[in-house]
Design an enzyme around this catalytic site. Structure first.
Site, PDB file in Angstrom:
ATOM      1  N   CYS A  77      -5.861   7.882   8.805  1.00 48.56           N
ATOM      2  CA  CYS A  77      -6.116   7.341  10.143  1.00 48.56           C
ATOM      3  C   CYS A  77      -5.978   8.413  11.206  1.00 48.56           C
ATOM      4  O   CYS A  77      -5.080   9.247  11.147  1.00 48.56           O
ATOM      5  CB  CYS A  77      -5.081   6.263  10.458  1.00 48.56           C
ATOM      6  SG  CYS A  77      -5.569   4.636   9.935  1.00 48.56           S
ATOM      7  N   ARG A 127      -0.177  14.175  13.029  1.00 49.24           N
ATOM      8  CA  ARG A 127       0.224  14.006  11.631  1.00 49.24           C
ATOM      9  C   ARG A 127       0.322  15.329  10.873  1.00 49.24           C
ATOM     10  O   ARG A 127      -0.393  15.578   9.910  1.00 49.24           O
ATOM     11  CB  ARG A 127      -0.736  13.061  10.902  1.00 49.24           C
ATOM     12  CG  ARG A 127      -0.860  11.736  11.590  1.00 49.24           C
ATOM     13  CD  ARG A 127      -1.450  10.694  10.703  1.00 49.24           C
ATOM     14  NE  ARG A 127      -0.426  10.082   9.887  1.00 49.24           N
ATOM     15  CZ  ARG A 127      -0.574   8.924   9.262  1.00 49.24           C
ATOM     16  NH1 ARG A 127      -1.694   8.277   9.341  1.00 49.24           N
ATOM     17  NH2 ARG A 127       0.393   8.429   8.544  1.00 49.24           N
ATOM     18  N   LYS A 146       0.844  -1.210   0.000  1.00 44.37           N
ATOM     19  CA  LYS A 146       0.000   0.000   0.000  1.00 44.37           C
ATOM     20  C   LYS A 146       0.877   1.258   0.000  1.00 44.37           C
ATOM     21  O   LYS A 146       0.644   2.184  -0.775  1.00 44.37           O
ATOM     22  CB  LYS A 146      -0.887  -0.003   1.253  1.00 44.37           C
ATOM     23  CG  LYS A 146      -1.563   1.320   1.534  1.00 44.37           C
ATOM     24  CD  LYS A 146      -2.489   1.262   2.725  1.00 44.37           C
ATOM     25  CE  LYS A 146      -1.888   1.715   4.024  1.00 44.37           C
ATOM     26  NZ  LYS A 146      -1.547   3.145   4.119  1.00 44.37           N
ATOM     27  N   ASN A 147       1.899   1.262   0.861  1.00 44.11           N
ATOM     28  CA  ASN A 147       2.685   2.483   1.019  1.00 44.11           C
ATOM     29  C   ASN A 147       3.658   2.720  -0.122  1.00 44.11           C
ATOM     30  O   ASN A 147       4.331   3.745  -0.175  1.00 44.11           O
ATOM     31  CB  ASN A 147       3.429   2.464   2.352  1.00 44.11           C
ATOM     32  CG  ASN A 147       2.473   2.645   3.522  1.00 44.11           C
ATOM     33  OD1 ASN A 147       1.285   2.918   3.322  1.00 44.11           O
ATOM     34  ND2 ASN A 147       2.981   2.497   4.732  1.00 44.11           N
ATOM     35  N   ASP A 203       3.592   0.647  12.095  1.00 46.33           N
ATOM     36  CA  ASP A 203       2.417   0.012  11.487  1.00 46.33           C
ATOM     37  C   ASP A 203       2.215  -1.436  11.951  1.00 46.33           C
ATOM     38  O   ASP A 203       1.229  -2.071  11.577  1.00 46.33           O
ATOM     39  CB  ASP A 203       2.519   0.051   9.954  1.00 46.33           C
ATOM     40  CG  ASP A 203       2.270   1.453   9.414  1.00 46.33           C
ATOM     41  OD1 ASP A 203       1.851   2.322  10.190  1.00 46.33           O
ATOM     42  OD2 ASP A 203       2.502   1.679   8.207  1.00 46.33           O
TER      43      ASP A 203
HETATM   44  C1  UD1 Z   1       3.974   6.809   6.375  1.00 44.58           C
HETATM   45  C2  UD1 Z   1       3.116   5.602   6.113  1.00 44.58           C
HETATM   46  C3  UD1 Z   1       2.439   5.129   7.394  1.00 44.58           C
HETATM   47  C4  UD1 Z   1       3.495   4.898   8.481  1.00 44.58           C
HETATM   48  C5  UD1 Z   1       4.424   6.101   8.626  1.00 44.58           C
HETATM   49  C6  UD1 Z   1       5.591   5.862   9.554  1.00 44.58           C
HETATM   50  C7  UD1 Z   1       2.393   5.917   3.831  1.00 44.58           C
HETATM   51  C8  UD1 Z   1       1.262   6.141   2.889  1.00 44.58           C
HETATM   52  N1  UD1 Z   1       2.107   5.947   5.124  1.00 44.58           N
HETATM   53  O1  UD1 Z   1       3.120   7.828   6.873  1.00 44.58           O
HETATM   54  O2  UD1 Z   1       1.747   3.917   7.120  1.00 44.58           O
HETATM   55  O3  UD1 Z   1       2.833   4.691   9.713  1.00 44.58           O
HETATM   56  O4  UD1 Z   1       4.974   6.467   7.345  1.00 44.58           O
HETATM   57  O5  UD1 Z   1       6.337   4.773   9.122  1.00 44.58           O
HETATM   58  O6  UD1 Z   1       3.510   5.661   3.423  1.00 44.58           O
HETATM   59  N2  UD1 Z   1       5.953  14.487  10.877  1.00 44.58           N
HETATM   60  C9  UD1 Z   1       6.045  15.819  11.174  1.00 44.58           C
HETATM   61  N3  UD1 Z   1       5.864  16.718  10.158  1.00 44.58           N
HETATM   62  C10 UD1 Z   1       5.604  16.337   8.882  1.00 44.58           C
HETATM   63  C11 UD1 Z   1       5.514  14.972   8.586  1.00 44.58           C
HETATM   64  C12 UD1 Z   1       5.697  14.060   9.614  1.00 44.58           C
HETATM   65  O7  UD1 Z   1       6.276  16.189  12.324  1.00 44.58           O
HETATM   66  O8  UD1 Z   1       5.452  17.212   7.997  1.00 44.58           O
HETATM   67  C13 UD1 Z   1       6.143  13.479  11.962  1.00 44.58           C
HETATM   68  C14 UD1 Z   1       4.864  12.690  12.230  1.00 44.58           C
HETATM   69  O9  UD1 Z   1       3.996  13.351  13.126  1.00 44.58           O
HETATM   70  C15 UD1 Z   1       5.417  11.407  12.798  1.00 44.58           C
HETATM   71  C16 UD1 Z   1       6.749  11.229  12.069  1.00 44.58           C
HETATM   72  O10 UD1 Z   1       7.061  12.506  11.519  1.00 44.58           O
HETATM   73  O11 UD1 Z   1       5.691  11.552  14.177  1.00 44.58           O
HETATM   74  C17 UD1 Z   1       6.715  10.185  10.975  1.00 44.58           C
HETATM   75  O12 UD1 Z   1       5.674  10.455  10.077  1.00 44.58           O
HETATM   76  P1  UD1 Z   1       5.819  10.153   8.523  1.00 44.58           P
HETATM   77  O13 UD1 Z   1       7.027   9.326   8.299  1.00 44.58           O
HETATM   78  O14 UD1 Z   1       5.702  11.430   7.776  1.00 44.58           O
HETATM   79  O15 UD1 Z   1       4.527   9.289   8.236  1.00 44.58           O
HETATM   80  P2  UD1 Z   1       3.622   9.336   6.941  1.00 44.58           P
HETATM   81  O16 UD1 Z   1       4.442   9.623   5.746  1.00 44.58           O
HETATM   82  O17 UD1 Z   1       2.433  10.166   7.217  1.00 44.58           O
END
Ligand code: UD1
Length: 418
Positions: free
Chosen positions: A116, A121, A22-23, A305
């Protein structure tokens, strides 16, 4: 609304094929906007996140048609740079489209994304990265509005290795003028997969899989056929379910290296695991011993995850465990539901303190998010008696043919409409 009814207690035996990740698929679909030529994505998972992404692409003017399990996207007639709130709220990954839409139209307007409910996020790192490439960003009535005359390569240092921000910046940078270097980039296998696709399209990206990614901008990108990597989280979910229920399962099209942190913990628990070419076999016939501590970390650490699923396993192990969630603040919403099934868990801040009980008992529980929902299904399969899992639309976001695959392994699970 649909729910699962599970009669627990069956051991799991047999083989199951793992879907495409999915990711990986979601950013790959975002990348299709970067070219006027057709991209064929092979072996698409049958999940609602994909269906929602396809709806968004269609809204942008792209043509997306299924050919069996493959999806062919033709973005040559894409003519819209706006993703309205009703679509963006269905899918957090809609934010990945910012990078490719801005690259194509030099304009993008997208409602704040959904997905979710597992914590704040934020998308600040995505936006800071895009600004470094020359994008002007304003926010208006819940919309993020991006404009630029042209995209220019730059060095971008991420405050933390965000998966989404790394992918979004890659998508924006592939056709920028000059070179972009992303430092402290996320190292997840899905990022390497995105690099592979972009390079197949004619991009010049290197370093994905390490914490420094270099992207040399190119003028145009072309079409290609692309098979995404297999879903390490789906694989991990099945392995944990089999460890909980007992039995012996074989995962086909599974990559052991991409979930070595989980395999390590499962072996420590007492499971027998054999790894072959593209397959993983797990065998367990007794109550497992708890693993003392598990902490979620960015890749190659233990994946957030799989946190809910491994906590469910700890609940029925001999002994105590502490599971620490370091990535998302509210990823313990499934805990009160597991307690209804007899689990002994106390959550304090980011830690779940688990004392193992002999067995789960069947109960009616609610899936509040995708992975928490999968953990409840595994608990139901391992439980004594009948369980109902409500609100399974969350589970449908990420697991294709979930109950079909579990039934094939011997699980007594059916989907019913309520
Ligand atoms: C992706 C995955 C999700 C997984 C996550 C962490 C996809 C579609 N989803 O989500 O399944 O749980 O990686 O492995 O690939 N953060 C910030 N600012 C930002 C972005 C992120 O502070 O602009 C923080 C988030 O709050 C979190 C951490 O960074 O604590 C990791 O998040 P991130 O790696 O960005 O997750 P996603 O890309 O949303």
């Amino acid at each position: 609304m649909e729910k699962y009814i599970i009669n627990g207690g069956n051991k799991l035996y047999g083989g199951v094929e793992i879907q495409s990740a999915k990711n990986s698929v979601l950013p790959v679909l975002a990348a299709t906007v970067l070219t006027d030529e057709k991209i064929r994505v092979l072996n698409m998972p049958d999940i609602s996140d994909v269906r929602n992404m396809v709806k968004i692409l269609t809204r942008l003017g792209c043509k997306a048609v299924f050919d069996g399990n493959d999806l062919i996207v033709d973005s040559s007639c894409a003519d819209c740079y706006e993703i309205p709130s009703e679509l963006a709220h269905e899918l957090r990954s809609s934010v990945f489209l910012l990078g490719s839409v801005i690259s194509r139209f030099h304009m993008a307007k997208i409602a704040y994304p959904g997905g979710c409910d597992i914590g704040l996020r934020p998308v600040d790192l995505h936006l800071t990265g895009l600004k470094r490439l020359g994008v002007e960003i304003t926010e208006e009535n819940g919309y993020i509005i991006c404009k630029c005359d042209k995209l220019c390569g730059n060095e971008i240092m991420l405050d933390c290795p965000s998966v989404g921000a790394t992918e979004n910046i890659m998508l924006a940078a592939v056709k920028a003028e000059g070179t972009t270097v992303i430092k402290n980039a996320a190292r997840e296998p899905e990022i390497e997969d995105l690099q592979k696709l972009l390079n197949c399209m004619g991009a010049k990206v290197k370093g994905a899989g390490s914490s420094s990614i270099t992207i040399e901008g190119v003028k145009r990108l072309g079409g290609c056929d692309f098979l995404p990597i297999s879903d390490r989280i789906e694989a991990g979910t099945f392995l944990i379910a089999a460890a909980m229920c007992g039995g012996e399962i074989e995962l086909k099209r599974a990559c052991a290296e991409n979930i070595s942190s989980l395999l390590h913990k499962l072996r420590e628990n007492g499971c027998k695991i054999r790894v072959g070419n593209d397959k993983i076999i797990l065998e367990n016939h007794r109550r497992l011993t708890s693993v003392k501590s598990i902490e979620t970390q960015p890749y190659p650490g233990f994946p957030t995850d799989l946190q809910a699923q491994i906590t469910a396993l700890c609940c029925i192990c001999r002994g105590q465990s502490i599971v620490t969630e370091n990535l998302f603040e509210t990823r313990f919403k499934y805990v009160p539901e597991l307690r209804k099934m007899g689990a002994d868990i106390t959550v304090i801040n980011r830690n779940a303190f688990v004392r193992g009980v002999e067995k789960f008992r069947g109960a009616t529980v609610i899936a509040h998010d995708l992975r928490g929902g999968a953990a409840l299904v595994s608990a139901g399969l391992a439980a004594e008696g009948r369980s109902e899992i409500l609100d399974i639309s969350h589970i449908d976001r990420g697991y294709g043919s979930f109950e079909y695959k579990l039934r094939k392994l011997g699980g007594d699970i059916v989907r019913v409409s309520v």
